[in-house]
Structures are given as structure tokens and as C-alpha cells.
Design an enzyme around this catalytic site. Structure first.
Site, PDB file in Angstrom:
ATOM      1  N   ASP A  35     -44.933  39.192  80.398  1.00  0.00           N
ATOM      2  CA  ASP A  35     -44.011  38.579  81.354  1.00  0.00           C
ATOM      3  C   ASP A  35     -42.679  39.312  81.433  1.00  0.00           C
ATOM      4  O   ASP A  35     -41.899  39.089  82.356  1.00  0.00           O
ATOM      5  CB  ASP A  35     -43.719  37.133  80.911  1.00  0.00           C
ATOM      6  CG  ASP A  35     -44.704  36.143  81.488  1.00  0.00           C
ATOM      7  OD1 ASP A  35     -45.137  36.340  82.626  1.00  0.00           O
ATOM      8  OD2 ASP A  35     -45.042  35.162  80.788  1.00  0.00           O
TER       9      ASP A  35
HETATM   10  C1  BGC Z   1     -40.571  35.306  77.090  1.00  0.00           C
HETATM   11  C2  BGC Z   1     -42.045  35.439  77.317  1.00  0.00           C
HETATM   12  C3  BGC Z   1     -42.520  34.314  78.152  1.00  0.00           C
HETATM   13  C4  BGC Z   1     -41.679  34.155  79.401  1.00  0.00           C
HETATM   14  C5  BGC Z   1     -42.081  32.944  80.173  1.00  0.00           C
HETATM   15  C6  BGC Z   1     -39.848  35.167  78.382  1.00  0.00           C
HETATM   16  O1  BGC Z   1     -38.480  34.970  78.146  1.00  0.00           O
HETATM   17  O2  BGC Z   1     -40.097  36.408  76.377  1.00  0.00           O
HETATM   18  O3  BGC Z   1     -42.722  35.482  76.086  1.00  0.00           O
HETATM   19  O4  BGC Z   1     -43.837  34.541  78.527  1.00  0.00           O
HETATM   20  O5  BGC Z   1     -40.333  34.064  79.098  1.00  0.00           O
HETATM   21  O6  BGC Z   1     -41.415  32.870  81.388  1.00  0.00           O
HETATM   22  C1  NOJ Z   2     -45.899  33.922  76.596  1.00  0.00           C
HETATM   23  C2  NOJ Z   2     -46.511  33.485  77.875  1.00  0.00           C
HETATM   24  O1  NOJ Z   2     -46.897  32.124  77.785  1.00  0.00           O
HETATM   25  C3  NOJ Z   2     -47.714  34.342  78.217  1.00  0.00           C
HETATM   26  O2  NOJ Z   2     -48.227  33.954  79.456  1.00  0.00           O
HETATM   27  C4  NOJ Z   2     -47.336  35.781  78.206  1.00  0.00           C
HETATM   28  O3  NOJ Z   2     -48.492  36.534  78.448  1.00  0.00           O
HETATM   29  C5  NOJ Z   2     -46.712  36.188  76.893  1.00  0.00           C
HETATM   30  N1  NOJ Z   2     -45.612  35.337  76.592  1.00  0.00           N
HETATM   31  C6  NOJ Z   2     -46.250  37.645  76.890  1.00  0.00           C
HETATM   32  O4  NOJ Z   2     -45.133  37.832  77.690  1.00  0.00           O
END
Ligand code: BGC
Ligand code: NOJ
Length: 812
Positions: free
Chosen positions: A485
Site C-alpha cells: 500500500d
Molecule cells: C500502512 C500499510 C497499510 C495502509 C492502509 C499504511 O500507512 O503502512 O501497512 O496497508 O496504511 O491504508
Molecule cells: C496492510 C494492509 O492491510 C494490506 O492490505 C497491505 O497489503 C499491507 N499492509 C502492505 O502494505
């Protein structure tokens, strides 16, 4: 250092001190009513949706960290203590918390008084039941006062924390049975048909429903005035902060004990039957609920039912090996965590506030991989729900709300890996159940039934979305981000407060993802197999041609010499390449491309995994990238916003460690696959709980990487796709029992010294008793006997009607 131990026979983790490095929690509830409960009795309760229907108040970001909870106070002379130690924190003479599957118990003592608290959510009722027993172990009479305490949340947890100008005037309660039953009915007079209750199965000596009256206006729950006085005030809340507290005076002879049952429940009434008198709520269903859990026998029977439910579920996949840590993770905790991710998605944990994200499209599809064998019917419904939020062009809302099941338009679509995860989840469901009828279900797009198509059509849209959204190198366009993400290649956010993901355009014409390419190869093939099963060979052939194009692009433009490139940015510069100053190698494409089979025959896969070992591996797991970003890269986005070693910036993201482990099994490297498995596996790192900090019975999303100050420290436990992927890895690839469309395949890939093992697997109505003999080899079944007969290949032919299979496999 450890703070407890596994009790495998009881299916429990036993915590022996309340002072764990972080709160170590458990989840109660299996259907619609849920609680989080920590090892110091912290936590909260909600019905269906942690944001909109929250029963009790919890203060995230509180000091101390884990407080509010559902507390019991015991006053013994001048000493006040809690069975879970918090909130008063009086030193206890003994303390034990056992987190079991859907229940937790606390056994503590102080000055020769023992308290036992059992808390759980029954299978069929919307309530949490707590059985509290006080035992007098003194040589003299004990004159004790027991107090209960819960603080009501005004339902909408988001509003509850913000809208004080209104909320401080809306609180309403009713009290009946001399204070034994307290009704929280805020907003019931207008648009709600539901209220909450907190009742106890005995006459009480006092009660309070106003927080200020019970605690004292200047106190927290660590020093309630009423408890210090030994007496509740009988307050009836009107506005401000309603609570429910009971006072029970308990006199015990030496050796005597008394038990009380507290029920915290959620009640919904029909719109036309809300009131029994003007302003008096209809209490019939509440009374029925309280009556149901009035006796110890009823509570014990209900707990038994819960335990049997779990025993039955966990009997679906059960291993018995020479490694007790593997056994306890596979047989108990990993599957338990998978079920928790089914229930919670990413909504409510000690790191997810319950008011943020709804259900993630990609998250929910991946979670399915871990629980589909446990609850196939509910998985089926979940697939339909998820697919219903897809758009007609195959893209999908990134998130949706569990209550309405509608896509969340604040964040919208544009995460270009999302569509392919739908194929992953559906394929897993069909391989598990053989239920092809799901593909013929009519499923709406964006919840609009007038444009519904079959689920198979949805999968086709998913497939085509990737096939038609490619960039200059013939690789899939990344959109807002892919699995990572934080890799925001089209965003270019310059100001704080902008969302890294949604600030920029949803898609650029250039930025490409090699990770999605790996996914396309893997799930494109699974899509082709589904087409074949439906008799559409032409579609299967078309799909395979499309896959071939992306495969070739991955092995050329996607290859960096020693590993797979991660992506191309909006200027067509490589991300995750030797050419980069920072972030030269990323884990995701190495794991996913190789597990998809990309570059295996070309020798690229071996090289990629070697590079992972050399450049990303640490003693605590494999980091997501190296070298960590030390400065913010506008063209990369959030990934470079984290300090080095944390989260997506070179943290050990546990979710994708199993991809590499699976990739190693694809290459037959059982030793290495298992080594990777062990590094992040909770049971294997229990000994370093003081470093790891999070619960030693579940996975965390992230462990701080080598660049971080707190290298090895876990964060974001429980709600992570790690649960599903680690279970897929150990159960299907390392232990090697993999459901195919034609039956179970047996193809373990284990370390040389793993030894023989047995697995019981229930699959499509039959029980498979599988014994695996290891002749020192890591992979390669040399002999497979099914019910005494030798079988060619790895797949146990599935025969309709056969209920028991005895399977003997020899590796090497
Ligand atoms: C986090 C990710 C997460 C995302 C969700 C980010 O700030 O680092 O792990 O998946 O937010 O929107
Ligand atoms: C947490 C999110 O829930 C997941 O969808 C994502 O793939 C990982 N973070 C990595 O960014």
C-alpha cells in the site's frame, strides 16, 4: 525471556505475569458479538461493527496503554485488588491468565482470597458472560465486597470520542431488580432499536450508573471512590458518562466460595415493540437472556459447547510431528488467528481502532485462503459479498463496510492488485469444496443487481483488467498501489495530511508492478483452470496466452540481473534495482514470482532467492527491502516516509515471508523453507518475548528490521494477512497437503531432519489419515499408497462416497 507458556492439551496460552511487554489479548465471539480482552482485563465489546455498534468504551492512546476494560474490584479490608491486576495494580500474591479459543480465564489471589474469572461469548447469544468465583483460603471469615465496572460507549465509537457537545447530554439508563440489572439505552428514544444490559444473577448491595459518582470526578478507574468507600452511591446517570457497576457484599467462611454470573448483552427490539410503557424499554428479550445464563450449570454447558465447536473446527487439519512447536501452531494458534481475521478483517485490534478501515478487498480475499477449509459456507458468502463491490471494468473498491456491504467511496478503487485476489479466493474455495455452482451465482457490480453477472464473469473482468492495463514494458500498471500500500508511484504527495494513496490520480499510464505480474501468472493460471472446469477451453487458452506475455515481460523487463525488479515508476525508472541508490531489492516480486513459477526453468528463480538470502535475510525474518530509504522519495510515496527499519520501509513484513518460504518449496529447498518459517513463527520465538514484545501465540504484521532501533520488535499483532499465508505455507507447501480441483495433493517439502509425521485432513466430506515417511530427502514423493493401492503422481483421486482414506507417502 518468556512471560508464560503454551498448554497444548488445554489449547491455551498461559500468561504468568500481568506485566507483559505489551498487552497480550484474546478475542471472544464467533458470530456477531465480539470482545477484545487483554491479560489485564482491558478491552471492549461490540455488536457486528466496532465503529457503529460499540457497547463499551475503550480509550486508544491512553496512559497507561491498556485501560479501559471490564473490571472487577475486590475490597478486602483496606486492600483493593483486581483479578487481572489492572486498573488498581495492587501487587498480587499469584496471577495467571489463560487465553483459550474464544474464552479467557484469570486466577489470582491476594491475602488468601482467590478470585477466578472466566469470560466468554456463547456460541448463539449476543452477550459476554463472566463467571466470577471468590474463594476464602484464610483461616478466618472473610468479609469482602465485589464490584463490577463497565463504561458504556455511546454506540458510534467515532462520534463517542469527538462529539462531546452532544454526547454529554444524551446518556440514559434504566435500573431494575434493585440494581442487579442496568440498561444502557442512550439514543433508544429516537433512531435506535437496541440497548445494552449488564446484569448479575444475584441481589446486589448497591449499584452505580454515573461514572463520576462511582469513580469520583477526579479519579480514574485505578482509584474509584465507591470502591474505596466500600459502597456504591445508587446513582442514575443522566447525560455525562453512563456506566454499570454492581456492589455485592460477600461473606465467606474459611474454605467457602461463592460464584456470581455477570452478563453483558446486546438487545434488539422490533420497531413496533420498543417500549413496555412510556419511556420504559421493552425488557422481555433482556430478561430471557439473563435467565439463560443464571446458573453455573448453564454457563458451564455453554462454555463446553464453545470448546466443542473449536475442537470440531480444528479437527479439519491436524498434524502430529516430532516438532511440538509446529504442531501447536498448525493445530491451534495459526488456525485460530485465521478465524479471527475472518471475524475482524482489519477492524478492531489493539493497533486497529475499530473506527478506521472497513473490510479490505485484498485483505479479505487473502484471509479466505486461511479459513476456507474451516468454514466453507461462510467463505462462500464472503466471496459473493466481496465480488459484489467490484466495478464492471474489473477494478474494485479497495474497502467496503461490513454492515452495509457497500464499497467505501472515500478511498475508491485503483489498487491494481485487488481484482486478481478475487480469483485467488474463489479458486481456493473451489479447490477446497469442489463447489463449481458458485461460479454461476449472479453477483451485482457495485451492489447494483440490475447489472449482475455470474461470478465467473466477475473473475473474467478481474483477469481482463490486468490484461488490459499494462504499461510500456508490458507489465501491469500499478495504480494507486499494489499489495504494498505504500508504494505510491502515481501520487507525488508533498504536504502533510494528504493521503499518500488517494491524493494523486488513481492510475498513471506508466508506473508498472512486477509484483502484479507475478500474481497474474499465478492467478491467471488458476483462472484458466476454472474456465476449463466450466468447459470453456477457448477461454482457458486465451488466458494462458495472456499469462505467457506477462511471464515473458517479467523475465526480461522485470529482471534485474540477480533478482526481480520491483516496479517501474511514473518516469519509467526502475524501483528495486541495482540502479537505485536506496531500495535496491524488494521481497515481494522475489517471493511471488517464484511461487508462481516464474523464472524457475530459466534459472532466475534460484538466483532471486539467493539474493533474498544474501541481502534481505536477518535472524528475525526477511526484510521487505534493502537498503532502507533514508530520505523521502516523492516519486515512491509512503514507503519512504517511515523511518528505516519500520513497516514497509525495510521492516520484516511477516505477511510476505511465507511467499519466500513457499518459493523455496517450489525449488525443493525444504531446509531453507523451514528456516524461513521458523524465524517469524510465534512459537519459535516465544523465548525472546522480551525482544519481540507482542503475543507469542499469534503473528504480528511487522517485526522491526535491522535498520531500526528496536530490531526484532513486533507490532500490529493479530489482524494481518500473515495468518492466512503462514498457514497456507506450512499446511499446503511445507507439510504439503494441498487441495487441487481433482483431490488432495500430497507433496511435502520439509527439512532433512524433520522426521516422519501424520496428518488428519477432512476434505469434501471424507477423512484422510495421512502418514508421511521421510527418507532424509527434502522433497519428492517416491511412493504414494491410498487405501493400500499405489497411486501415480501426487494427487489422491477423489472418489464420491468414500469416507475414509488411509494414505501413506514416502519422501525420497
Ligand atoms: C500502512 C500499510 C497499510 C495502509 C492502509 C499504511 O500507512 O503502512 O501497512 O496497508 O496504511 O491504508
Ligand atoms: C496492510 C494492509 O492491510 C494490506 O492490505 C497491505 O497489503 C499491507 N499492509 C502492505 O502494505
Amino acid at each position: 525471556m518468556k512471560y508464560g507458556f503454551f498448554d497444548d492439551n488445554a489449547l491455551e496460552y498461559v500468561i504468568t505475569t500481568p506485566k507483559t511487554p505489551l498487552p497480550w489479548i484474546n478475542y471472544l465471539g464467533n458470530r456477531e458479538f465480539f470482545s477484545l480482552i487483554s491479560n489485564t482485563c482491558g478491552g471492549y465489546t461490540f455488536y457486528k461493527d466496532a465503529k457503529l455498534l460499540r457497547l463499551t468504551r475503550y480509550r486508544y492512546n491512553n496512559v497507561p496503554y491498556d485501560n479501559n476494560g471490564k473490571y472487577f474490584f475486590i475490597k478486602d479490608g483496606d486492600t483493593i485488588w483486581n483479578p487481572g491486576w489492572q486498573p488498581v495494580k495492587t501487587a498480587l500474591d499469584s496471577y495467571e491468565c489463560r487465553h483459550g479459543l474464544g474464552y479467557s480465564t484469570f486466577t489470582s489471589s491476594k491475602d488468601d482470597v482467590e478470585a477466578k474469572v472466566l469470560t466468554f461469548v456463547p456460541m448463539e447469544d449476543n452477550c459476554e458472560v463472566s463467571k466470577v468465583t471468590l474463594i476464602n483460603k484464610k483461616n478466618s471469615d472473610a468479609s469482602l465486597t465485589l464490584f463490577s465496572y463497565v463504561e458504556w460507549c455511546l454506540w458510534n465509537a467515532d462520534d463517542d470520542m469527538k462529539n462531546f457537545q452532544r454526547n454529554l447530554s444524551t446518556g440514559e439508563v434504566e435500573v431494575t431488580d434493585g440494581g442487579s440489572v442496568i440498561y444502557h439505552k442512550t439514543e433508544y428514544r429516537e433512531r435506535r432499536n437496541h440497548y445494552a444490559i449488564y446484569g448479575v444473577n444475584t441481589a446486589v448491595d448497591g449499584f452505580d450508573t454515573s461514572r463520576d459518582a462511582f469513580l469520583g470526578a477526579y479519579n480514574g478507574p485505578d482509584s474509584p471512590d465507591a470502591v474505596k468507600e466500600g459502597k456504591c452511591t445508587g446513582s442514575v446517570a443522566s447525560g455525562w458518562s453512563p456506566i454499570a457497576a454492581h456492589q455485592i457484599n460477600v461473606n465467606l467462611k474459611p474454605g467457602e466460595s461463592k460464584t456470581f454470573i455477570f452478563t453483558l448483552g446486546y438487545i434488539e427490539n422490533p420497531e413496533d415493540d420498543k417500549w413496555e410503557a412510556p419511556s420504559v424499554v421493552n425488557k422481555k428479550p433482556a430478561i430471557a437472556m439473563l435467565n439463560k445464563f443464571k446458573t453455573e450449570e448453564a454457563v458451564d454447558a455453554s462454555l463446553e459447547e464453545l470448546k466443542n465447536y473449536w475442537k470440531e473446527l480444528l479437527s479439519i487439519y491436524h498434524v502430529s510431528s516430532s516438532n511440538d512447536k509446529v504442531d501447536r501452531m498448525v493445530n491451534i494458534w495459526n488456525q485460530y488467528q485465521c478465524m479471527v481475521t475472518f471475524n475482524m478483517s482489519r477492524s478492531a485490534s489493539y493497533y486497529e481502532s475499530g473506527i478506521g478501515r472497513g473490510m479490505g478487498f485484498r485483505d479479505s480475499c487473502q484471509d479466505l485462503l486461511g479459513f476456507v477449509h474451516l468454514i466453507p459456507d461462510r467463505a462462500r458468502q464472503r466471496i459473493i459479498d466481496i465480488a459484489s463491490t467490484q466495478f464492471q471494468d474489473g477494478s474494485a473498491y479497495h474497502q467496503y463496510q461490513p454492515l452495509t456491504k457497500k464499497g467505501n467511496s472515500d478511498i475508491g478503487s485503483g489498487f491494481n492488485d485487488d481484482p486478481l485476489w478475487l480469483i485467488a479466493g474463489t479458486s481456493a474455495y473451489i479447490r477446497e469444496t469442489g463447489d463449481l455452482s458458485i461460479l454461476k451465482e449472479m453477483v451485482p457490480f457495485d451492489n447494483d443487481m440490475s447489472v449482475a453477472k455470474t461470478l465467473m464473469d466477475h473473475l473474467k473482468c478481474s483477469f481482463n483488467f490486468t490484461a488490459t492495463h499494462k504499461g510500456p514494458h508490458g507489465l501491469p500498471l500499478i495504480g494507486r498501489a499494489d499489495w504494498n500500500d505504500c508504494l505510491n508511484l502515481n501520487c507525488f504527495s508533498e504536504h502533510p495530511g494528504e493521503s499518500f494513496q488517494t491524493f494523486g490520480p488513481s492510475e498513471g499510464p506508466v508506473a508498472e508492478s512486477v509484483f502484479i505480474a507475478g500474481m497474474f501468472v499465478k492467478y491467471g493460471e488458476e483462472y484458466a483452470q476454472l474456465a476449463e472446469l466450466l468447459g470453456d477451453d477457448a477461454e482457458a487458452a486465451r488466458a494462458r496466452e495472456e499469462v505467457k506475455k506477462v511471464y515473458d515481460a517479467t523475465c526480461t523487463a522485470g529482471w534485474d540481473g540477480d533478482w526481480f525488479v520491483r516496479a517501474y515508476d511514473a518516469n519509467s525508472n526502475k524501483v528495486g534495482s541495482k540502479e537505485c541508490e536506496e531500495g535496491q531489492i524488494y521481497i515481494e516480486p522475489q517471493g511471488f514470482c517464484v511461487l508462481a513459477g516464474v523464472g524457475v526453468k530459466e534459472g532466475l528463480a534460484e538466483k532471486a532467492l539467493k539474493s533474498v538470502e544474501e541481502r534481505l535475510d536477518t535472524k528475525y525474518g526477511i526484510m521487505i527491502l534493502q537498503p532502507a530509504y533514508t530520505k523521502y522519495h516523492l516519486e515512491l510515496g509512503e514507503v519512504s516516509s517511515y523511518p528505516p527499519g519500520y513497516k514497509e520501509n525495510a521492516g520484516i513484513f511477516c505477511h510476505n515471508n511465507p511467499w519466500v518460504s513457499i518459493a523455496e518449496t517450489v525449488l525443493g529447498h525444504g531446509n531453507r523453507a523451514f528456516e524461513i518459517y521458523k524465524k517469524t513463527c510465534p512459537a519459535f520465538i516465544e523465548e525472546i518475548s522480551d525482544v519481540h514484545c507482542t503475543e507469542p501465540y499469534v503473528y504480528s504484521q511487522m517485526v522491526a528490521g535491522r535498520d531500526a532501533k528496536f530490531f526484532g520488535q513486533g507490532k500490529n499483532s493479530w489482524l494481518t494477512g500473515t495468518a492466512a499465508w503462514t498457514f497456507v505455507n506450512i499446511s499446503q507447501y511445507i507439510l504439503g497437503v494441498y487441495p487441487t480441483h481433482n483431490g488432495l495433493s500430497i507433496n511435502p517439502c520439509v527439512p532433512e531432519d524433520f522426521g516422519d509425521f501424520n496428518i488428519t485432513r477432512k476434505y469434501r466430506g471424507a477423512t484422510y489419515n495421512i502418514s508421511v515417511k521421510q527418507n532424509g530427502a527434502q522433497k519428492g514423493v517416491s511412493k504414494l499408497l491410498v487405501n493400500g493401492k499405489e497411486v501415480e503422481g501426487n494427487v489422491i483421486p477423489y472418489e464420491e462416497g468414500v469416507k475414509e482414506y488411509t494414505v501413506e507417502a514416502v519422501i525420497g
